[in-house]
Write a protein that holds these residues in place. Sequence first.
Motif, PDB file in Angstrom:
ATOM      1  N   ASN A 159       0.839  -1.165  -0.075  1.00  0.00           N
ATOM      2  CA  ASN A 159       0.075  -0.101  -0.035  1.00  0.00           C
ATOM      3  C   ASN A 159       0.814   1.394  -0.068  1.00  0.00           C
ATOM      4  O   ASN A 159       2.211   1.039   0.182  1.00  0.00           O
ATOM      5  N   THR A 160       0.348   2.536   0.004  1.00  0.00           N
ATOM      6  CA  THR A 160       0.959   3.719  -0.217  1.00  0.00           C
ATOM      7  C   THR A 160       2.008   3.733   0.896  1.00  0.00           C
ATOM      8  O   THR A 160       3.103   4.257   0.806  1.00  0.00           O
ATOM      9  N   LYS A 161       1.662   3.710   2.141  1.00  0.00           N
ATOM     10  CA  LYS A 161       2.246   3.900   3.325  1.00  0.00           C
ATOM     11  C   LYS A 161       3.447   2.798   3.307  1.00  0.00           C
ATOM     12  O   LYS A 161       4.629   3.263   3.695  1.00  0.00           O
ATOM     13  N   GLN A 162       3.299   1.452   3.115  1.00  0.00           N
ATOM     14  CA  GLN A 162       4.453   0.577   2.941  1.00  0.00           C
ATOM     15  C   GLN A 162       5.551   0.953   1.751  1.00  0.00           C
ATOM     16  O   GLN A 162       6.445   0.891   2.160  1.00  0.00           O
ATOM     17  N   ARG A 166       6.324   4.036   0.743  1.00  0.00           N
ATOM     18  CA  ARG A 166       7.128   5.206   1.386  1.00  0.00           C
ATOM     19  C   ARG A 166       7.954   4.728   2.399  1.00  0.00           C
ATOM     20  O   ARG A 166       8.952   5.182   2.338  1.00  0.00           O
ATOM     21  N   ASN A 167       7.558   3.694   3.023  1.00  0.00           N
ATOM     22  CA  ASN A 167       8.746   3.134   4.162  1.00  0.00           C
ATOM     23  C   ASN A 167       9.636   2.310   3.446  1.00  0.00           C
ATOM     24  O   ASN A 167      10.712   2.769   3.787  1.00  0.00           O
TER      25      ASN A 167
END
Length: 135
Positions: free
Chosen positions: A19-22, A24-25
């Motif tokens: 997902n977007t958060k992952q 970015r991580n």
Amino acid sequence: DIGMTEIPIDIINSTEALNTKQLRNIQSHTMRGMELIECFPQIPGEVQFIIHQHHEELSGEGYPRGLEGPVIFHPAKTVAVADAFCALIARRPFRESFSIEQALAILQNEPRKYDGNIVRVLANILSVKQQALAA
């Protein structure tokens, strides 16, 4: 990729789309890598540029800063090719490994991403190595 040591293993080993958060991580590993080596003054500044820029793309679509072609530190372009090649020939939780020939073809088909001259040098090195092994 020293910054990858700071990324949760469940994200690195995910078999599903991130997902977007992952994502970015994962992309933060370039900055995290720089932060990890900042406390070692004996590591040359050039190494920081390589760590920071090895996922920039010639097109400007890379990360972390979206730098374009000539602005990207040349050794970082070399590491980008090496990193991508190694990633392609390695088995991942979400896919099997590519052959050396397949990996080179993938890199050669990404001229907006990777420096074509560096990809050609890699192909030549691998060709010479294969010829030597065949002899």
